[in-house]
Scaffold this active site. Sequence first.
Site, PDB file in Angstrom:
ATOM      1  CE1 TYR A   1      27.796  43.892  20.918  1.00 24.27           C
ATOM      2  CE2 TYR A   1      26.865  41.696  21.150  1.00 24.27           C
ATOM      3  CZ  TYR A   1      27.145  42.934  21.682  1.00 24.27           C
ATOM      4  OH  TYR A   1      26.777  43.226  22.972  1.00 24.27           O
TER       5      TYR A   1
ATOM      6  CD  GLN B   1      25.060  50.212  24.307  1.00 21.15           C
ATOM      7  OE1 GLN B   1      23.929  49.876  23.993  1.00 21.15           O
ATOM      8  NE2 GLN B   1      25.545  50.030  25.526  1.00 21.15           N
TER       9      GLN B   1
ATOM     10  CG  ASN C   1      20.805  41.512  24.445  1.00 21.95           C
ATOM     11  OD1 ASN C   1      20.631  42.166  23.420  1.00 21.95           O
ATOM     12  ND2 ASN C   1      21.259  42.054  25.557  1.00 21.95           N
TER      13      ASN C   1
ATOM     14  CB  THR D   1      21.284  30.298  22.407  1.00 23.87           C
ATOM     15  OG1 THR D   1      21.650  29.154  21.635  1.00 23.87           O
ATOM     16  CG2 THR D   1      21.026  29.864  23.848  1.00 23.87           C
TER      17      THR D   1
ATOM     18  CD  GLN E   1      22.936  25.467  23.256  1.00 23.17           C
ATOM     19  OE1 GLN E   1      22.814  26.573  22.760  1.00 23.17           O
ATOM     20  NE2 GLN E   1      24.126  24.901  23.426  1.00 23.17           N
TER      21      GLN E   1
ATOM     22  CG  HIS F   1      24.105  30.059  25.860  1.00 19.42           C
ATOM     23  ND1 HIS F   1      25.295  30.641  25.500  1.00 19.42           N
ATOM     24  CD2 HIS F   1      24.121  28.816  25.327  1.00 19.42           C
ATOM     25  CE1 HIS F   1      26.005  29.791  24.779  1.00 19.42           C
ATOM     26  NE2 HIS F   1      25.315  28.679  24.650  1.00 19.42           N
TER      27      HIS F   1
ATOM     28  CD  GLU G   1      21.309  29.719  18.061  1.00 16.66           C
ATOM     29  OE1 GLU G   1      22.382  30.355  18.034  1.00 16.66           O
ATOM     30  OE2 GLU G   1      20.616  29.626  19.089  1.00 16.66           O
ATOM     31  CG  HIS G   2      22.110  25.381  18.252  1.00 18.07           C
ATOM     32  ND1 HIS G   2      21.791  26.410  19.113  1.00 18.07           N
ATOM     33  CD2 HIS G   2      23.365  25.641  17.799  1.00 18.07           C
ATOM     34  CE1 HIS G   2      22.799  27.249  19.185  1.00 18.07           C
ATOM     35  NE2 HIS G   2      23.763  26.816  18.396  1.00 18.07           N
TER      36      HIS G   2
ATOM     37  CG  ASP H   1      27.763  25.965  21.375  1.00 18.39           C
ATOM     38  OD1 ASP H   1      27.136  26.410  20.392  1.00 18.39           O
ATOM     39  OD2 ASP H   1      27.210  25.675  22.459  1.00 18.39           O
TER      40      ASP H   1
ATOM     41  CD  GLU I   1      10.229  46.016 -19.336  1.00 19.26           C
ATOM     42  OE1 GLU I   1      11.108  46.881 -19.127  1.00 19.26           O
ATOM     43  OE2 GLU I   1      10.270  44.871 -18.857  1.00 19.26           O
TER      44      GLU I   1
ATOM     45  CG  HIS J   1      15.583  51.054 -21.109  1.00 16.68           C
ATOM     46  ND1 HIS J   1      14.985  52.159 -20.580  1.00 16.68           N
ATOM     47  CD2 HIS J   1      16.088  50.346 -20.052  1.00 16.68           C
ATOM     48  CE1 HIS J   1      15.109  52.136 -19.258  1.00 16.68           C
ATOM     49  NE2 HIS J   1      15.783  51.047 -18.915  1.00 16.68           N
TER      50      HIS J   1
END
Length: 450
Positions: free
Chosen positions: A129, A193, A225, A248, A270, A273, A339-340, A373, A427, A432
């Site tokens: 994406y 979507q 987003n 971000t 930043q 964005h 994130e950063h 980036d 068990e 088994h």
Amino acid sequence: MIQRIDLRGRTLSRRELTDALPRAEVRVEDAAERVAPIIAQVREHGAATLRDLAERFDGVRPEHLRVPTAALADALEGLDPDVRAGLEEAIRRVRAVHAAQRPAEHTVELADGARVRQRWVPVRRVGLYVPGGLAVYPSTVVMNAVAAQEAGVAELVVTSPPQRENAGLPHPTVLAACALLGVDEVYAVGGAQAVAMLAYGARGTEPQDGGVLCEPVDVVTGPGNVYVAAAKRLVRGVVGIDAEAGPTEIAVLADDTADADHVAADLVSQAEHDPMAAAVLVTPSEALADAVEDRVAVRAGATKHAERVAEALAGSQSAIVLVDDVEQGLEVVDAYGAEHLELQTADASVLADRVRSAGAIFVGPYAPVSLGDYMAGSNHVLPTGGAAHSSSGLGVHSFVRAVHVVEYSRDALGELADRIVAVADAEDLPAHGEAVRARFETTATDGGHA
């Protein structure tokens, strides 16, 4: 313009600290309620719903949901030479870093005739994406595609929002980046979507779509987003995802050795964005906080996207956080899980090895987030909203699976048979143990040979 949070002189539990730190008011779980019906509609109605939603959210009804090959070629031919050179350099550096991430296969010999081998197998098909809307992100094409290619993924699918000014196709620079990387399956679909289409596939509804517009993928990666992040959360389990990479965020841990203008520039960079972008400064220096606030006001007012920057900096997700010392500052940024994370302190290199929660760490005055980036070689698709506590940034590991190959001889299994039976019986799973014993029993079908 930006709020202050004073944590000096306070002893807080991890929960209290997390609650005190700035976060966006719109959370992924809130967005999920709006996203769930969209996912259901795409799953049921395919391409028709994708066109309806493009018209609703992007202001254009794409004729071609799958971008024609000719449009990719035209976009690359029309790409500005300087931009092409920049993208090619970014590809070279990102490819070098990600090639080094390829995990090595290994074999463990546990006993004579007892061997476990670990293979790393790339997924078959991935959906990448690439956001649109307020900015253009050919660099995100690079980050997603190069990591997948270095992992050995056979089929790469890129999806990015359609644009009214580009005849319902994604931005031409995004298309050019796809062409530059040899990715020819590209869709003019954005938002939640797009995630739904990648996860479930989509039937065509127009002649140009064909019978099946898009086949489902195995993994969905890429930033977006809060609604894209929510969609990824909702389809997790149907497909794999990298992390919930939403709006971000940057956190800067700085002491009085930091340059206030550098810090201000990084916060503003930043904030441009998205109005929901988070910009956080953590510092024990009130003098630095004052100076950064002054410089932020100057830079934010002069930058191209001043309105967007001002909204992001004034939002509940952004703040200057005052702490007693760098040690408390480290505790704060670990609780935040940015994130950063930039470290602009006297001992930044030493401090970097003590950070436990961050998508990526930028050390010292000459490693701004902007470098990451584009051309540091690191990946800029990173976990947000605190997901860095448990998730990694995008890399080769995002596209491969570890598979154990178990090889035991008759004698090697025989040495363990009684122990396996004992544990299986403990068990209350006796079949088994019986499955092991069956290999050593005389039966009518084997001619009487044990």
